[in-house]
Design a protein around this motif. Structure first.
Motif, PDB file in Angstrom:
ATOM      1  N   THR A  16       0.869  -1.169   0.000  1.00  0.00           N
ATOM      2  CA  THR A  16       0.000   0.000   0.000  1.00  0.00           C
ATOM      3  C   THR A  16       0.913   1.227   0.000  1.00  0.00           C
ATOM      4  OG1 THR A  16      -0.134   0.297   2.407  1.00  0.00           O
ATOM      5  CG2 THR A  16      -1.693  -1.271   1.395  1.00  0.00           C
ATOM      6  N   ASP A  17       0.328   2.394  -0.021  1.00  0.00           N
ATOM      7  CA  ASP A  17       1.150   3.594   0.035  1.00  0.00           C
ATOM      8  C   ASP A  17       1.723   3.821   1.437  1.00  0.00           C
ATOM      9  OD1 ASP A  17      -1.332   4.174   1.093  1.00  0.00           O
ATOM     10  OD2 ASP A  17      -1.699   5.940  -0.136  1.00  0.00           O
ATOM     11  N   LYS A  18       1.337   2.970   2.418  1.00  0.00           N
ATOM     12  CA  LYS A  18       1.829   3.132   3.791  1.00  0.00           C
ATOM     13  C   LYS A  18       2.577   1.923   4.345  1.00  0.00           C
ATOM     14  CE  LYS A  18      -1.746   6.378   5.064  1.00  0.00           C
ATOM     15  NZ  LYS A  18      -2.759   6.753   6.014  1.00  0.00           N
ATOM     16  N   GLN A  19       2.329   0.720   3.835  1.00  0.00           N
ATOM     17  CA  GLN A  19       2.839  -0.494   4.477  1.00  0.00           C
ATOM     18  C   GLN A  19       2.948  -1.620   3.453  1.00  0.00           C
ATOM     19  OE1 GLN A  19       3.546  -0.883   7.992  1.00  0.00           O
ATOM     20  NE2 GLN A  19       4.373  -2.818   7.284  1.00  0.00           N
ATOM     21  N   LYS A  20       3.782  -2.616   3.771  1.00  0.00           N
ATOM     22  CA  LYS A  20       3.888  -3.829   2.970  1.00  0.00           C
ATOM     23  C   LYS A  20       3.365  -4.982   3.816  1.00  0.00           C
ATOM     24  CE  LYS A  20       7.231  -6.485   0.226  1.00  0.00           C
ATOM     25  NZ  LYS A  20       8.622  -6.521  -0.243  1.00  0.00           N
ATOM     26  N   TYR A  21       2.534  -5.847   3.207  1.00  0.00           N
ATOM     27  CA  TYR A  21       1.886  -6.950   3.907  1.00  0.00           C
ATOM     28  C   TYR A  21       2.214  -8.278   3.244  1.00  0.00           C
ATOM     29  CZ  TYR A  21      -0.866  -3.172   5.871  1.00  0.00           C
ATOM     30  OH  TYR A  21      -1.250  -2.023   6.513  1.00  0.00           O
ATOM     31  N   PHE A  22       2.143  -9.338   4.050  1.00  0.00           N
ATOM     32  CA  PHE A  22       2.272 -10.706   3.556  1.00  0.00           C
ATOM     33  C   PHE A  22       0.898 -11.359   3.643  1.00  0.00           C
ATOM     34  CE2 PHE A  22       2.733 -15.233   4.615  1.00  0.00           C
ATOM     35  CZ  PHE A  22       3.383 -15.672   3.476  1.00  0.00           C
ATOM     36  N   PHE A  23       0.457 -11.973   2.539  1.00  0.00           N
ATOM     37  CA  PHE A  23      -0.829 -12.669   2.468  1.00  0.00           C
ATOM     38  C   PHE A  23      -0.567 -14.151   2.220  1.00  0.00           C
ATOM     39  CE2 PHE A  23      -2.414  -8.575   2.245  1.00  0.00           C
ATOM     40  CZ  PHE A  23      -3.749  -8.468   1.885  1.00  0.00           C
ATOM     41  N   LEU A  24      -1.231 -14.999   2.972  1.00  0.00           N
ATOM     42  CA  LEU A  24      -1.224 -16.440   2.727  1.00  0.00           C
ATOM     43  C   LEU A  24      -2.677 -16.851   2.527  1.00  0.00           C
ATOM     44  CD1 LEU A  24       0.652 -19.195   4.673  1.00  0.00           C
ATOM     45  CD2 LEU A  24      -1.705 -19.471   4.028  1.00  0.00           C
ATOM     46  N   LEU A  25      -2.968 -17.464   1.405  1.00  0.00           N
ATOM     47  CA  LEU A  25      -4.311 -17.939   1.106  1.00  0.00           C
ATOM     48  C   LEU A  25      -4.302 -19.459   1.093  1.00  0.00           C
ATOM     49  CD1 LEU A  25      -3.930 -15.105  -0.437  1.00  0.00           C
ATOM     50  CD2 LEU A  25      -5.976 -15.782  -1.660  1.00  0.00           C
ATOM     51  N   ARG A  26      -5.233 -20.071   1.806  1.00  0.00           N
ATOM     52  CA  ARG A  26      -5.405 -21.532   1.766  1.00  0.00           C
ATOM     53  C   ARG A  26      -6.778 -21.788   1.143  1.00  0.00           C
ATOM     54  NH1 ARG A  26      -3.621 -23.684   6.796  1.00  0.00           N
ATOM     55  NH2 ARG A  26      -1.596 -23.465   5.807  1.00  0.00           N
ATOM     56  N   ASP A  27      -6.752 -22.346  -0.039  1.00  0.00           N
ATOM     57  CA  ASP A  27      -7.957 -22.516  -0.843  1.00  0.00           C
ATOM     58  C   ASP A  27      -8.188 -23.997  -1.116  1.00  0.00           C
ATOM     59  OD1 ASP A  27     -10.128 -21.792  -2.440  1.00  0.00           O
ATOM     60  OD2 ASP A  27      -8.909 -21.344  -4.194  1.00  0.00           O
ATOM     61  N   TYR A  28      -9.439 -24.391  -1.185  1.00  0.00           N
ATOM     62  CA  TYR A  28      -9.825 -25.754  -1.564  1.00  0.00           C
ATOM     63  C   TYR A  28     -10.683 -25.660  -2.824  1.00  0.00           C
ATOM     64  CZ  TYR A  28      -8.059 -27.190   2.951  1.00  0.00           C
ATOM     65  OH  TYR A  28      -7.234 -27.435   4.026  1.00  0.00           O
ATOM     66  N   PRO A  29     -10.054 -25.683  -4.004  1.00  0.00           N
ATOM     67  CA  PRO A  29     -10.825 -25.554  -5.241  1.00  0.00           C
ATOM     68  C   PRO A  29     -11.621 -26.803  -5.591  1.00  0.00           C
ATOM     69  CG  PRO A  29      -8.500 -25.798  -5.733  1.00  0.00           C
ATOM     70  CD  PRO A  29      -8.618 -25.710  -4.244  1.00  0.00           C
ATOM     71  N   VAL A  30     -11.248 -27.971  -5.010  1.00  0.00           N
ATOM     72  CA  VAL A  30     -11.937 -29.229  -5.303  1.00  0.00           C
ATOM     73  C   VAL A  30     -12.085 -30.031  -4.017  1.00  0.00           C
ATOM     74  CG1 VAL A  30     -11.864 -31.397  -6.604  1.00  0.00           C
ATOM     75  CG2 VAL A  30     -10.908 -29.333  -7.618  1.00  0.00           C
ATOM     76  N   ASP A  31     -13.290 -30.512  -3.764  1.00  0.00           N
ATOM     77  CA  ASP A  31     -13.549 -31.507  -2.713  1.00  0.00           C
ATOM     78  C   ASP A  31     -14.825 -32.221  -3.128  1.00  0.00           C
ATOM     79  OD1 ASP A  31     -14.021 -33.074  -0.481  1.00  0.00           O
ATOM     80  OD2 ASP A  31     -13.372 -31.527   0.929  1.00  0.00           O
ATOM     81  N   THR A  32     -14.668 -33.333  -3.818  1.00  0.00           N
ATOM     82  CA  THR A  32     -15.828 -34.015  -4.399  1.00  0.00           C
ATOM     83  C   THR A  32     -16.768 -34.587  -3.339  1.00  0.00           C
ATOM     84  OG1 THR A  32     -14.522 -36.050  -4.659  1.00  0.00           O
ATOM     85  CG2 THR A  32     -14.679 -34.589  -6.574  1.00  0.00           C
ATOM     86  N   ASP A  33     -16.253 -34.921  -2.170  1.00  0.00           N
ATOM     87  CA  ASP A  33     -17.104 -35.501  -1.122  1.00  0.00           C
ATOM     88  C   ASP A  33     -17.785 -34.454  -0.245  1.00  0.00           C
ATOM     89  OD1 ASP A  33     -16.453 -38.017  -1.995  1.00  0.00           O
ATOM     90  OD2 ASP A  33     -14.907 -38.348  -0.474  1.00  0.00           O
ATOM     91  N   HIS A  34     -17.200 -33.262  -0.140  1.00  0.00           N
ATOM     92  CA  HIS A  34     -17.730 -32.218   0.741  1.00  0.00           C
ATOM     93  C   HIS A  34     -17.772 -30.880  -0.009  1.00  0.00           C
ATOM     94  CE1 HIS A  34     -15.809 -35.275   3.360  1.00  0.00           C
ATOM     95  NE2 HIS A  34     -16.982 -35.187   3.966  1.00  0.00           N
ATOM     96  N   PRO A  35     -18.812 -30.639  -0.786  1.00  0.00           N
ATOM     97  CA  PRO A  35     -18.869 -29.410  -1.589  1.00  0.00           C
ATOM     98  C   PRO A  35     -18.866 -28.128  -0.751  1.00  0.00           C
ATOM     99  CG  PRO A  35     -20.904 -30.688  -1.810  1.00  0.00           C
ATOM    100  CD  PRO A  35     -19.962 -31.512  -1.015  1.00  0.00           C
ATOM    101  N   ASP A  36     -19.254 -28.203   0.528  1.00  0.00           N
ATOM    102  CA  ASP A  36     -19.215 -27.015   1.390  1.00  0.00           C
ATOM    103  C   ASP A  36     -17.788 -26.567   1.686  1.00  0.00           C
ATOM    104  OD1 ASP A  36     -21.959 -26.918   1.463  1.00  0.00           O
ATOM    105  OD2 ASP A  36     -22.146 -27.725   3.496  1.00  0.00           O
ATOM    106  N   ASN A  37     -16.809 -27.438   1.440  1.00  0.00           N
ATOM    107  CA  ASN A  37     -15.399 -27.090   1.656  1.00  0.00           C
ATOM    108  C   ASN A  37     -14.799 -26.305   0.495  1.00  0.00           C
ATOM    109  OD1 ASN A  37     -15.367 -28.428   4.104  1.00  0.00           O
ATOM    110  ND2 ASN A  37     -14.453 -30.290   3.278  1.00  0.00           N
ATOM    111  N   VAL A  38     -15.460 -26.280  -0.645  1.00  0.00           N
ATOM    112  CA  VAL A  38     -14.898 -25.650  -1.834  1.00  0.00           C
ATOM    113  C   VAL A  38     -14.928 -24.127  -1.671  1.00  0.00           C
ATOM    114  CG1 VAL A  38     -15.177 -25.310  -4.319  1.00  0.00           C
ATOM    115  CG2 VAL A  38     -15.523 -27.580  -3.318  1.00  0.00           C
TER     116      VAL A  38
END
Length: 183
Positions: free
Chosen positions: A120-142
Motif C-alpha cells: 500500500t502507500d503506507k505499508q507492505k503486507y504478507f498474504f497467505l491464502l489456503r484454498d480448496y478448489p476441489v472436494d468431491t465428497d464435501h462441496p461445502d469445503n470448496v
C-alpha cells in the motif's frame, strides 16, 4: 532377421518415449499452470473485496465451511479493513502455489496455498491464502478457507512453532476465515 531386430528396437523406443510416466509429467505441468492461474484469480478476488470493503463478496469467496468454522467471520472482515493501512497500489506473487492433492478412487480433494506481498502507500503486507478448489465428497469445503495477513516484517513469525500461529511445535494448526495473528 536384421530388419526384425531393427524394427523391434524402433517399436520399443517409440513405446518408451510415449510411456505413461512422460505423459503424466506433461499433465502435471498443465495442472500446475492451472493451479497457479486459479490461485491468482482467487487472490484478485480477495484484493477487490478489500479495495471495495465488500462484506458480501467475502461470503462468496470463502467456503461455507470456512464461514461456519470461523470464530467471528464478519468481525474478521472488519478487522482486516482496519488492519490494512493505505491504498493498495501493487502486489507480487511469491513462490508457489503449494498444492496438495489426493485422489482416492475418484474422491478428489485439493488444497492450494498461495503467497503474496501486497504494497500500500503506507505499508507492505504478507498474504497467505489456503484454498480448496476441489472436494468431491464435501462441496461445502470448496472455496477459500483461510486468509492470513500480517505486516511483511512479521512473515517469518507465522512459521515459528513457538509463536503458535500456523504451527504448534511441528504440528500444523488450522484457522478458518480471515486471520490476523499479529497486530
Amino acid at each position: 532377421m536384421r530388419k526384425l531386430i531393427i524394427s523391434s528396437i524402433l517399436i520399443l523406443g517409440m513405446l518408451f518415449l510415449c510411456s505413461c510416466s512422460l505423459g503424466n509429467s506433461r499433465t502435471e505441468m498443465l495442472n500446475k499452470d492451472s493451479d497457479e492461474t486459479k490461485a491468482q484469480a482467487r487472490f484478485e478476488e480477495v484484493i477487490e473485496a478489500i479495495k471495495n470493503n465488500d462484506k458480501d463478496a467475502w461470503k462468496t469467496i470463502f467456503s461455507k465451511q470456512a464461514v461456519d468454522d470461523a470464530d467471528d467471520f464478519n468481525g474478521g472482515a472488519d478487522q482486516l479493513a482496519g488492519f490494512i493501512q493505505g491504498e493498495i497500489n501493487s502486489w507480487e506473487k511469491l513462490d508457489g502455489p503449494t498444492v496438495f492433492e489426493s485422489n482416492d478412487y475418484g474422491h478428489v480433494k485439493k488444497e492450494v496455498s498461495s503467497y503474496y506481498y501486497v504494497n500500500t502507500d503506507k505499508q507492505k503486507y504478507f498474504f497467505l491464502l489456503r484454498d480448496y478448489p476441489v472436494d468431491t465428497d464435501h462441496p461445502d469445503n470448496v472455496g477459500l478457507y483461510m486468509l492470513l495477513v500480517v505486516k511483511a516484517e512479521d512473515e517469518k513469525n507465522i512459521y515459528d512453532g513457538d509463536q503458535k500461529i500456523l504451527y504448534d511445535g511441528k504440528e500444523k494448526i488450522s484457522h478458518a476465515g480471515i486471520y490476523i495473528p499479529i497486530k
